[in-house]
Design a protein around this motif. Structure first.
Motif, PDB file in Angstrom:
ATOM      1  N   THR A 153       0.788  14.517  14.374  1.00 51.17           N
ATOM      2  CA  THR A 153       2.203  14.384  14.725  1.00 51.17           C
ATOM      3  C   THR A 153       2.669  12.938  14.714  1.00 51.17           C
ATOM      4  N   GLY A 154       1.773  12.028  15.089  1.00 44.28           N
ATOM      5  CA  GLY A 154       2.123  10.611  15.063  1.00 44.28           C
ATOM      6  C   GLY A 154       2.298  10.098  13.650  1.00 44.28           C
ATOM      7  N   ILE A 155       1.382  10.472  12.787  1.00 47.01           N
ATOM      8  CA  ILE A 155       1.474  10.074  11.380  1.00 47.01           C
ATOM      9  C   ILE A 155       2.754  10.622  10.766  1.00 47.01           C
ATOM     10  N   GLU A 156       3.089  11.872  11.068  1.00 46.25           N
ATOM     11  CA  GLU A 156       4.305  12.475  10.516  1.00 46.25           C
ATOM     12  C   GLU A 156       5.563  11.820  11.070  1.00 46.25           C
ATOM     13  N   GLY A 157       5.624  11.685  12.397  1.00 47.15           N
ATOM     14  CA  GLY A 157       6.815  11.115  13.019  1.00 47.15           C
ATOM     15  C   GLY A 157       7.056   9.679  12.595  1.00 47.15           C
ATOM     16  N   GLY A 173      20.528  12.564  14.965  1.00 49.63           N
ATOM     17  CA  GLY A 173      20.371  13.702  15.860  1.00 49.63           C
ATOM     18  C   GLY A 173      18.968  14.251  15.695  1.00 49.63           C
ATOM     19  N   TYR A 174      18.541  15.038  16.666  1.00 51.76           N
ATOM     20  CA  TYR A 174      17.199  15.631  16.595  1.00 51.76           C
ATOM     21  C   TYR A 174      17.242  17.041  17.158  1.00 51.76           C
ATOM     22  N   ILE A 175      16.509  17.965  16.511  1.00 58.54           N
ATOM     23  CA  ILE A 175      16.302  19.306  17.048  1.00 58.54           C
ATOM     24  C   ILE A 175      14.860  19.701  16.790  1.00 58.54           C
ATOM     25  N   GLY A 176      14.203  20.233  17.821  1.00 53.94           N
ATOM     26  CA  GLY A 176      12.798  20.585  17.657  1.00 53.94           C
ATOM     27  C   GLY A 176      12.321  21.570  18.706  1.00 53.94           C
ATOM     28  N   PRO A 177      11.113  22.117  18.496  1.00 56.61           N
ATOM     29  CA  PRO A 177      10.548  23.103  19.414  1.00 56.61           C
ATOM     30  C   PRO A 177      10.018  22.437  20.686  1.00 56.61           C
ATOM     31  N   ASP A 178      10.236  23.097  21.799  1.00 58.24           N
ATOM     32  CA  ASP A 178       9.914  22.521  23.110  1.00 58.24           C
ATOM     33  C   ASP A 178       8.454  22.792  23.496  1.00 58.24           C
ATOM     34  N   TYR A 179       7.539  22.154  22.767  1.00 57.28           N
ATOM     35  CA  TYR A 179       6.111  22.208  23.132  1.00 57.28           C
ATOM     36  C   TYR A 179       5.425  20.991  22.527  1.00 57.28           C
ATOM     37  N   ALA A 180       4.118  20.872  22.682  1.00 55.67           N
ATOM     38  CA  ALA A 180       3.387  19.645  22.356  1.00 55.67           C
ATOM     39  C   ALA A 180       3.724  19.077  20.986  1.00 55.67           C
ATOM     40  N   TYR A 181       3.710  19.924  19.978  1.00 55.73           N
ATOM     41  CA  TYR A 181       3.956  19.458  18.608  1.00 55.73           C
ATOM     42  C   TYR A 181       5.300  18.751  18.496  1.00 55.73           C
ATOM     43  N   GLY A 182       6.373  19.395  18.976  1.00 56.89           N
ATOM     44  CA  GLY A 182       7.704  18.819  18.873  1.00 56.89           C
ATOM     45  C   GLY A 182       7.843  17.518  19.637  1.00 56.89           C
ATOM     46  N   PHE A 231      16.902  14.610  12.179  1.00 58.64           N
ATOM     47  CA  PHE A 231      15.465  14.832  12.011  1.00 58.64           C
ATOM     48  C   PHE A 231      15.092  16.057  12.816  1.00 58.64           C
ATOM     49  N   SER A 232      14.288  16.929  12.237  1.00 60.87           N
ATOM     50  CA  SER A 232      13.912  18.166  12.918  1.00 60.87           C
ATOM     51  C   SER A 232      12.406  18.390  12.868  1.00 60.87           C
ATOM     52  N   SER A 233      11.861  18.857  13.979  1.00 64.51           N
ATOM     53  CA  SER A 233      10.453  19.268  14.026  1.00 64.51           C
ATOM     54  C   SER A 233      10.313  20.782  13.950  1.00 64.51           C
ATOM     55  N   LEU A 234      11.422  21.475  13.680  1.00 62.72           N
ATOM     56  CA  LEU A 234      11.313  22.910  13.440  1.00 62.72           C
ATOM     57  C   LEU A 234      10.450  23.124  12.202  1.00 62.72           C
ATOM     58  N   TRP A 235       9.776  24.254  12.138  1.00 63.98           N
ATOM     59  CA  TRP A 235       8.872  24.487  11.012  1.00 63.98           C
ATOM     60  C   TRP A 235       8.865  25.956  10.617  1.00 63.98           C
ATOM     61  N   GLY A 236       8.383  26.201   9.401  1.00 61.19           N
ATOM     62  CA  GLY A 236       8.179  27.564   8.934  1.00 61.19           C
ATOM     63  C   GLY A 236       9.441  28.404   8.973  1.00 61.19           C
ATOM     64  N   GLY A 237       9.285  29.637   9.452  1.00 61.53           N
ATOM     65  CA  GLY A 237      10.399  30.571   9.524  1.00 61.53           C
ATOM     66  C   GLY A 237      11.511  30.082  10.423  1.00 61.53           C
ATOM     67  N   GLY A 238      11.175  29.344  11.481  1.00 60.13           N
ATOM     68  CA  GLY A 238      12.196  28.806  12.382  1.00 60.13           C
ATOM     69  C   GLY A 238      13.097  27.815  11.676  1.00 60.13           C
ATOM     70  N   LYS A 254      27.872  16.895   6.181  1.00 59.21           N
ATOM     71  CA  LYS A 254      28.207  15.889   7.193  1.00 59.21           C
ATOM     72  C   LYS A 254      27.019  15.007   7.571  1.00 59.21           C
ATOM     73  N   ALA A 255      25.816  15.568   7.490  1.00 57.35           N
ATOM     74  CA  ALA A 255      24.633  14.822   7.899  1.00 57.35           C
ATOM     75  C   ALA A 255      23.453  15.182   7.016  1.00 57.35           C
ATOM     76  N   ALA A 256      22.562  14.223   6.818  1.00 61.11           N
ATOM     77  CA  ALA A 256      21.337  14.461   6.050  1.00 61.11           C
ATOM     78  C   ALA A 256      20.306  15.101   6.975  1.00 61.11           C
ATOM     79  N   LEU A 257      19.708  16.201   6.523  1.00 62.35           N
ATOM     80  CA  LEU A 257      18.659  16.852   7.309  1.00 62.35           C
ATOM     81  C   LEU A 257      17.312  16.477   6.740  1.00 62.35           C
ATOM     82  N   CYS A 258      16.399  16.102   7.600  1.00 66.31           N
ATOM     83  CA  CYS A 258      15.033  15.786   7.175  1.00 66.31           C
ATOM     84  C   CYS A 258      14.056  16.557   8.039  1.00 66.31           C
ATOM     85  N   SER A 259      13.125  17.273   7.388  1.00 65.97           N
ATOM     86  CA  SER A 259      12.143  18.039   8.144  1.00 65.97           C
ATOM     87  C   SER A 259      10.943  18.340   7.257  1.00 65.97           C
TER      88      SER A 259
END
Length: 409
Positions: A153-157, A173-182, A231-238, A254-259
């Motif tokens: 996660t550190g290398i990715e972030g 802006g940021y949106i991500g899952p509320d657990y360790a990975y995010g 920037f988003s830490s959402l993944w896969g189907g989410g 309006k905004a560039a999405l990166c994930s």
């Protein structure tokens, strides 16, 4: 006397037979190397598991056809952790104690991985992580019987912050899952962005529960302060669901999405995936040009009639590293294999790699590119202009790793 002689002979024969059975069982055990796969088979982990298991099966078929490892056949035993840490820990114990597995293969979920790594330490059994990638596995929760072949996660972030800092965006802006990975990935991203671009500002942070399927309540909040990039830490189907639900709001104008644009996510999203989005992948087969990758892709496609996702490639790479270490150690004893792994170079599908001795992290970076349609791949987009951000540029320095492992600030 005749009856006593007959009885004695019968007992001798009985013990010989029993001894033969026991010896046979030991011989059978000695002729195989058992891999216990703590997988996230059900729920949102199902798609990941499909590719992981296909790659593991392919590797085992190839290695066994070539005579095995040290003359021993490989076999895999699978248990479903269901994306739940307590179940994952129990499955790991069952694989070690009941199934007599020599090594463990890690799960998809980082939360499950943090539970499984404790079991691996308890029983001194090596576990390799190919998809779950919490940086804590190599720092605050590090234990010597693990190694990681997935960019953490550190290398990715830090990697994506390193790339995005070169862009003109200042409001994020940021949106991500509320657990360790995010949380781990967001903290790494935030810290690196602040270091590289002090005038940048993260104007909104939105956390959602793992497995969320309705993002409509979150999208207005995410966009309220007009971020230039998200920037988003959402993944896969989410992540796929978020993209599909966000399109009617006009977010991408309006905004560039990166994930994380892994192959499975791109396949699921299909033609709903906008072109021109900046994203990254852990190992996109179509962007890695070497003989090993080409040979693997052909074999995988011929066997499964689909292209290999990132998860398949990393699971396969983990087995390359593990079996090379077993050969180097000339043993299946985890302590000996650990010593062989530390600093070991191996030829992965992503090219020549090594395992850093201090944290057992492979020097694997991320691949950054822009989404595009391709005539070679029907039904889904890939990334073009892909560049690799190498691990050496973005992973934690050894001194910092050691301080975190020792519990120092």
């Amino acid at each position: 006397m005749k009856w006593k002689t007959l009885a004695a002979g019968t007992m001798i024969l009985f013990f010989c037979l029993v001894g033969g059975v026991i010896t046979g069982e030991k011989a059978t055990a000695q002729e195989t190397i058992r891999l216990g796969f703590v997988a996230d088979v059900s729920g949102v982990g199902a798609t990941f598991y499909k590719g992981q298991k296909a790659a593991v099966d392919l590797f085992i078929e190839e290695i066994n056809a070539a005579g095995g490892v040290m003359g021993k056949k490989l076999e895999v035993v699978v248990r479903d952790a269901q994306l739940k840490p307590d179940i994952g820990a129990n499955m790991a114990r069952e694989l070690i104690l009941s199934e007599k597995c020599d090594f463990l293969i890690g799960p998809t979920s980082s939360a499950v991985a943090l539970a499984v790594t404790k079991v691996a330490k308890e029983f001194k059994k090596i576990v390799y992580f190919h998809t779950s990638n919490a940086e804590a596995l190599t720092t605050t929760d590090f234990q010597p019987y693990m190694f990681q072949v997935v960019p953490n996660t550190g290398i990715e972030g830090r990697g994506i912050a390193n790339y995005m800092a070169q862009k003109p965006y200042k409001k994020y802006g940021y949106i991500g899952p509320d657990y360790a990975y995010g949380h781990d990935q967001f903290n790494a991203f935030k810290g690196e962005l602040a270091k590289l671009k002090p005038d940048a500002e993260i104007v909104e942070v939105v956390w959602v529960k793992l497995g969320e399927t309705n993002y409509s309540p979150y999208i207005p909040t995410l966009m309220a302060k007009n971020p230039e990039a998200i920037f988003s830490s959402l993944w896969g189907g989410g992540l796929s669901t978020f993209i599909k639900q966000a399109k009617p709001y006009g977010i991408f104008g309006k905004a560039a999405l990166c994930s994380l644009f892994d192959l499975d996510m791109l396949r699921v999203t299909g033609q709903d995936m906008p072109e021109g989005l900046l994203g990254y992948a852990r190992c996109p087969f179509y962007a890695v040009d070497n003989p090993e990758m080409k040979a693997f892709v052909k074999k995988y496609y011929d066997k499964n009639q689909e292209w290999p996702a990132d998860w398949a490639i990393m699971a396969y790479d983990g087995l390359i590293a593990l079996t090379e270490a077993i050969k180097k150690a000339n043993s299946t004893d985890s302590d000996k294999v650990v010593k062989a792994l530390e600093g070991m170079k191996f030829k992965s599908l992503r090219g020549e790699r090594y395992i850093r001795a201090e944290d057992h992290m492979a020097n694997v970076g991320i691949y950054v590119g822009v989404t595009t349609k391709s005539p070679d791949y029907k039904g889904f987009l890939i990334m073009k202009d892909v560049v690799e951000v190498p691990a050496e540029k973005i992973w934690l320095p050894v001194e910092q790793v050691k301080k975190l492992q020792e519990g120092k600030k």
